[in-house]
Write an enzyme that holds these catalytic residues in place. Sequence first.
Site, PDB file in Angstrom:
ATOM      1  N   GLU A  91      -7.171   4.798   7.062  1.00 14.05           N
ATOM      2  CA  GLU A  91      -6.700   4.854   8.442  1.00 14.05           C
ATOM      3  C   GLU A  91      -5.256   4.391   8.575  1.00 14.05           C
ATOM      4  OE1 GLU A  91      -9.569   2.203  10.076  1.00 14.05           O
ATOM      5  OE2 GLU A  91      -8.232   0.502   9.828  1.00 14.05           O
TER       6      GLU A  91
ATOM      7  N   CYS B 262       1.511   1.730  11.147  1.00 15.45           N
ATOM      8  CA  CYS B 262       0.783   0.736  10.355  1.00 15.45           C
ATOM      9  C   CYS B 262      -0.050   1.517   9.344  1.00 15.45           C
ATOM     10  CB  CYS B 262      -0.088  -0.091  11.294  1.00 15.45           C
ATOM     11  SG  CYS B 262      -1.141  -1.236  10.404  1.00 15.45           S
TER      12      CYS B 262
ATOM     13  N   CYS C 257     -11.166  -3.145   0.412  1.00 10.83           N
ATOM     14  CA  CYS C 257     -10.360  -4.279  -0.037  1.00 10.83           C
ATOM     15  C   CYS C 257     -11.253  -5.238  -0.812  1.00 10.83           C
ATOM     16  CB  CYS C 257      -9.735  -4.990   1.161  1.00 10.83           C
ATOM     17  SG  CYS C 257      -8.619  -6.310   0.681  1.00 10.83           S
TER      18      CYS C 257
ATOM     19  N   CYS D  89     -11.517 -11.234   3.346  1.00  9.12           N
ATOM     20  CA  CYS D  89     -11.142 -12.245   4.339  1.00  9.12           C
ATOM     21  C   CYS D  89     -12.223 -12.226   5.422  1.00  9.12           C
ATOM     22  CB  CYS D  89      -9.765 -11.936   4.934  1.00  9.12           C
ATOM     23  SG  CYS D  89      -8.482 -11.932   3.659  1.00  9.12           S
TER      24      CYS D  89
ATOM     25  N   CYS E 176     -11.992 -10.156   8.868  1.00  9.77           N
ATOM     26  CA  CYS E 176     -11.399  -8.823   8.787  1.00  9.77           C
ATOM     27  C   CYS E 176     -12.452  -7.732   8.601  1.00  9.77           C
ATOM     28  CB  CYS E 176     -10.411  -8.798   7.625  1.00  9.77           C
ATOM     29  SG  CYS E 176      -9.813  -7.156   7.217  1.00  9.77           S
TER      30      CYS E 176
ATOM     31  N   CYS F  87      -7.912  -3.936  11.823  1.00  7.12           N
ATOM     32  CA  CYS F  87      -7.787  -3.158  10.595  1.00  7.12           C
ATOM     33  C   CYS F  87      -9.164  -2.834  10.017  1.00  7.12           C
ATOM     34  CB  CYS F  87      -6.890  -3.851   9.582  1.00  7.12           C
ATOM     35  SG  CYS F  87      -7.599  -5.288   8.809  1.00  7.12           S
TER      36      CYS F  87
HETATM   37  S1  SF4 Z   1      -7.068  -9.161   5.835  1.00  8.68           S
HETATM   38 FE1  SF4 Z   1      -8.611  -7.579   5.318  1.00  8.68          FE
HETATM   39  S2  SF4 Z   1      -7.431  -5.930   4.385  1.00  8.68           S
HETATM   40 FE2  SF4 Z   1      -6.123  -7.749   4.384  1.00  8.68          FE
HETATM   41  S3  SF4 Z   1      -6.482  -8.717   2.380  1.00  8.68           S
HETATM   42 FE3  SF4 Z   1      -7.935  -9.662   3.801  1.00  8.68          FE
HETATM   43  S4  SF4 Z   1      -9.806  -8.432   3.610  1.00  8.68           S
HETATM   44 FE4  SF4 Z   1      -8.157  -7.251   2.708  1.00  8.68          FE
END
Ligand code: SF4
Length: 350
Positions: free
Chosen positions: A95, A108, A115, A119, A122, A340
């Site tokens: 995306e 963006c 990923c 995190c 997220c 995100c």
């Molecule tokens: S914020 Fe989300 S996309 Fe960014 S590194 Fe952490 S888990 Fe990965």
Amino acid sequence: MMESNKRDIRALTEEELKSFFTEHGYKPFHGKQVYEWLWKKAATEFSVMSNLSKEARQLLDNRFRIDRLTLYQEQTSRDGTVKMAFQTADGELIESVLIPGKDRATACISSQIGCKLACTFCATGKIPFKRNLTVGEIYDQVIAVRQKALDLYNISLSNIVYMGMGEPLLNYDGVSGSIAVLTGEKGLGISPRRITVSTVGIPDVIRKLADQGIRSELAVSLHSALDATRSQLVPINRRYGLETLKEALQHFNRVTGKRITFEYLLMRGVNDQLSEARALADYSRNFPVKINLIEYNEVEGTGFQKSDAEQTQAFKELLESRNMIVNLRRSRGEDIDAACGQLAGKGKKS
Ligand code: SF4
């Protein structure tokens, strides 16, 4: 569909394109011409490469393909933010977001499919990591968002942020390669000052960016300047703590002369206390920084909530009383899953 006997031509460097042509009895400058068709003019077919002979175009068509992203889904927010999900040639979803401003437009863009870093606040962290994006896939996002900004708002794209799905510094080749074609004379010629790489902070790679002469801007998703809090939010902080990150950022600043931007999502009762603001102010004294305080866009299933307005204001004022440069950023596209990873996450059929 991908044709397996052909290679994606955008995986070749300009030198490799030149060698291909000399090996096939052509002049090397055809390699430069093709490179410019691919990266300056964003050609998606060999047939448009009008300064090449019909035979040369046929040769390319026999040997190569041009993998492209195709638009899968699009949502426009009440505030004008446009979120686009794209399908890659191998059927994955990624995306990108267009964030329009008064006289500017920001793209963006994503750097990975899923990923690895998980995190806790997220949405992308919940999408399993599949692979890094190629230079072509990163570039195509910029081209698509740039076109969307013109079509919808008649604004030229002014800024690019690597802040979508994935951790850009864990895809160094894709990110540095795409910055090269976005900024290069034979590419789009965008100033590196208009490009920001946003990372949770991978110290070795931050040093590498500086040492290898990449001069885009650097933003670090800090979210806390206390190791105990940060390790809960950004688990990679358990491996590289704030002290190691600090040394890498000092190195980056020494080599590039650039100021660092800290991104700080304010989450109620988690990292919005004044003790956190004081720790952030102390940490920020180690190099020139600008701090972006960002309203948290609540993500289903994380349990985190946005900080309330009063606490946000008190946090900001404390930083300002310590002479920090602070911006408060509203969430954009709240009504369209613009945190995100949310659109691609929902679009997934499996
Ligand atoms: S914020 Fe989300 S996309 Fe960014 S590194 Fe952490 S888990 Fe990965």
